[in-house]
Structure formats: structure tokens, C-alpha cells
Design an enzyme around this catalytic site. Sequence first.
Site, short mmCIF file in Angstrom:
data_model
loop_
_atom_site.label_atom_id
_atom_site.label_comp_id
_atom_site.label_asym_id
_atom_site.label_seq_id
_atom_site.Cartn_x
_atom_site.Cartn_y
_atom_site.Cartn_z
N LYS A 184 0.79 -1.24 0.00
CA LYS A 184 0.00 0.00 0.00
C LYS A 184 0.82 1.29 0.00
O LYS A 184 0.49 2.25 0.68
CB LYS A 184 -0.96 0.02 1.21
CG LYS A 184 -1.98 -1.12 1.18
CD LYS A 184 -2.95 -1.05 2.33
CE LYS A 184 -2.35 -1.50 3.64
NZ LYS A 184 -3.35 -1.77 4.68
N ASP A 219 -6.13 -5.38 10.42
CA ASP A 219 -7.43 -4.69 10.37
C ASP A 219 -8.59 -5.62 10.03
O ASP A 219 -9.72 -5.41 10.49
CB ASP A 219 -7.39 -3.47 9.45
CG ASP A 219 -6.86 -3.77 8.05
OD1 ASP A 219 -6.54 -4.93 7.76
OD2 ASP A 219 -6.78 -2.81 7.24
MG MG Z 1 -8.80 0.97 7.84
#
Ligand code: MG
Length: 482
Positions: A184, A219
Site C-alpha cells: 500500500k 485490520d
Molecule cells: Mg482501515
Amino acid sequence: MSSTPIASKIIPKAARAHLDPANIEYTSEKQKNAVAALVEEFTVTPELLKSIQKNFMEGMKKGLKKDGETLAMISSYVVGRLDGTEVGSYLALDVGGTNLRVVSVHLNGGGEITTRQTKYRIDEKLKVGDAKSLFDFMAVCVDSFLDEHQIVVRGDAQIELGFTFSFPVLQTAINRGTLITWTKGFNASGMVGKDPVALLQDAFNRRHTPVRVAALVNDTVGTLLAYAYNHPETIMGVILGTGCNGAYIEKISNIEKWKGKTTADEMIVNMEFGAFDKERVILPLTMFDNKMDRKSVNPNKQIFEKMIAGMYLGEITRNILLNLIDRRLLFEGNVSADLNQMWTFETAYMSSIEADHSPTLHETRKILESTLSFPSTTLNDRQIVKTVVELVGKRAARLSAAALAGILEHTGAWKHKSAIGIDGSLFEYYPSFDTDIMDGLEEVFGEEVRKNVSLGLAQDGSGVGAGLCALLAAKNSATKDA
Ligand code: MG
Ligand code: ADP
């Protein structure tokens, strides 16, 4: 070092205003053919969706057998489920990709959670600088959050913090792990192979911040836990934000590579499914995907994520638009200085363009002319742009459906009542993403799946879930060490 909180923007979610390419008044036969070719290239047919699903399931099985496979299938060390009765207060730090959130989580019992949170933007320079500066920044944010909310810690006491660090981490305990690779857009030096918990704890210690990192959470795992707190039938947590990934509840007897000790019979597995099809055997990659991948900070990695997630969809769209411009099939062959820059076409613009239902495509015009500084655009230009956006967005949703279908079939969860909690701005704001996913699931399983499986927004699930994980860490000392 300063840490500036940013306000969260609220954009109401709209449905897609579909534009049928058959209704466009093309300027030439060549333009019409070019659009038809894009439709062909970007459409994930039901057959292809099912083939991807099958391939994905094979990948899951391989990853459960041994380490180092394309789907990492990481044991999260999170066992046990929540039932909404838990009470307590925890701190969470959520480093997702675009933003950093500090959240204080209060569980009131009865499935009720109250949170206070502050969001901070992570500077691009920090993402690719040295690891120490990045972790110092995180500690600064937590510190200023404690000040801002007047959270006072007395004596030698420490606040327990759940750390959502959403990058591929090989976990070795609930509060220990090593970074496998950055994703990312992050590439801070000297981090691969290191333990993010130790680095964060060191940063807290350097500042004398009274916080103990109690749990390291992905997450997806956090999202699963957060959604389960008020939807006990939750079997999966998914992220559709900067990146994409999922976690699900697996029987420990199916995790052949698990060598740890626990009395539990289930564990949450973080799949790291953004890495799916590294071998490039099944995904319908186009030249526009390849161009974006080549220019990304992690070429050849996270191919699946790059076809689905918020960080990349705008850039794929931009590549298609540039190609049409270069062929003089759009904007009369002229590009604006803004569109000519990489990463300028934000995925958030796609949401607005998808939702644009005005006959003149007013919103699309605003984005192209006011935001991207095209001096003027024709209705035909705007229709072509909208069609391209829709192709890229729909392909992303249908590819996610293939992954979810893989997990639903692997676990058999599609046959009974089950819930999937999804966090991330892409899912939250992109028009009809949920509808497209459900349509894809129906193609695989038939109508029954609509009655059994529900998709829901687990808002701030990744942050809240880290707090819940800190709680589970305290509850389940059995999984502290492998
Ligand atoms: Mg998030
Ligand atoms: P994180 O992944 O850091 O937890 P988010 O879930 O907020 O953060 O996701 C951020 C990503 O979502 C960005 O890549 C951005 O392009 C995308 N995004 C932000 N707003 C929108 C929107 N309105 N529509 C679609 N995508 C969006």
C-alpha cells in the site's frame, strides 16, 4: 514532530446511475469499437468469476498447509468469539494505509460500544523514510490523543493498547510478529523482518508515554471482532479501503501448519488475499493494470489488491483515459496537466461520477473541469469517462465477490445465516459496491445466498476491533505463546 488531526469527510452513499454504453452517441465508429473492446476486457463474466473462486479456494488450502504460499493464511492467535457482554476501556491505534486513527474504545456490555477517535494523515515522506521516524510519529499521535481527551494515567499504571498494523505480518504471539513485506505505498527502511510491536513500544518508552502494546491485530481481524460484537453470526471481516484483504474463522484442525498450543477449536485466520494470483494464471489483467503495477512502489506484488482497492482504481481509470486520449478518441486528443500526473485521478472521484445521474453529467463535468482543469468537455467525453469508471469499479466489486465466494464455500457458511463485516472507505462510499458483490455471490450460489449471507459496514471496525483484541488478549492467556 507535529501531528495534525484531520476531519473525517462524510459523503452520503448513493446508488450507481448506470449508463448503458449502447445509449452513447459516439463521435466515430472507432470510438464505439474502443469502448466495446474495454467492455469486453473489463467484464468479469459469471464463468470467470467462478473460475477465480475455485482457484482462490485452492490457494486457501495451500496456505493453510504451509508458510510461504501466495495466500499467507496467517494464524492471528485470536481465538474465542465475543458475545457483546464484555465490558472495559481500551485504546487502539489503527495504521491502515492512508490514515492513522487513535481510538478509545469503551465496551458498555449489551453489544454497545462507544468510541472517541482522532484521525491523522500519514505524510508520504514518513511512509518511505526510516522506520524509527514512522514509529515516533505514531507515538506522538497517541500522546497528543491522550492530552486532547484528558486521559490521565496515575503512578506506574499503563493503558493497554491494541495495535492494528495492517500489513502482512507473520504473527508469533498475540502481541508479537514480524513484517513479511510492505504494501500500500509504504516502504520505510529496515522494517522487513522486524517486530512492529517492539518498535512501537520503544517509541512509547522513548517518550515516557504510559501505554503497553497488548495486542497486534490485522485490520481484517479487528473488523471481524468489531462486527461480531453486535452480530454474533459474523464469520468474516473484510477490508475494502486503501488495500483489500479478509479474515475468517477457521477450525484449528484445518490449519495444518499451526504448531501452537491452545484449547480452542477455532482461530481467526488473516488471509492476506491481496497477494492472490501472484502467478498471474487466472486474473484478467489488462495493459492498464500492468502499467499501474510497473509504476507502483511494489511492482509484481499484490496484483489482486491492485485490481480491487481504493489506492489503485483511480490510477487504472486514468491509464485508460490517457490511452483513449492518445488515440484521439477522447477530449479531442488533449490531456490536462493534472490528468497527466500519476495518481491524480482519485478513487473518490469515481464514486461521484458513478452516482451522477444528471442528463448532462453535471458532477462528472465538475470533476473534469474544476478539479482536473480540462478547459471544456463535451457530453460525449463525459459519457465515455463515466463508462470507463463504471467498468473499473464493477470489475473490482466482482473480483471481491470471487474471493468472498471462495471463503463462503470453503467454510460452508453460505448455507446458513452468516454475516460479513466490511470496513474501508471504498465499501462505505463507492456506489453499488455491495449490490455488485451480492449479485456475484448469487451467480455462484444461487438465490439462497441472499437469505443466508448479509454484508454490512463495520464502521471503524479496524480501530474498534484492536481495542476488542486487547481485551481478548487479556482473557485468553493460553495463546500468548506458541
Ligand atoms: Mg482501515
Ligand atoms: P485505510 O485503508 O487507511 O484504513 P480508508 O478505509 O479510509 O483508509 O480507505 C482509504 C482509501 O479509500 C483511499 O485509497 C481512497 O482512494 C479511497 N476512498 C476515499 N474516499 C472514497 C470515496 N468517496 N469513494 C471511493 N473510495 C474512496
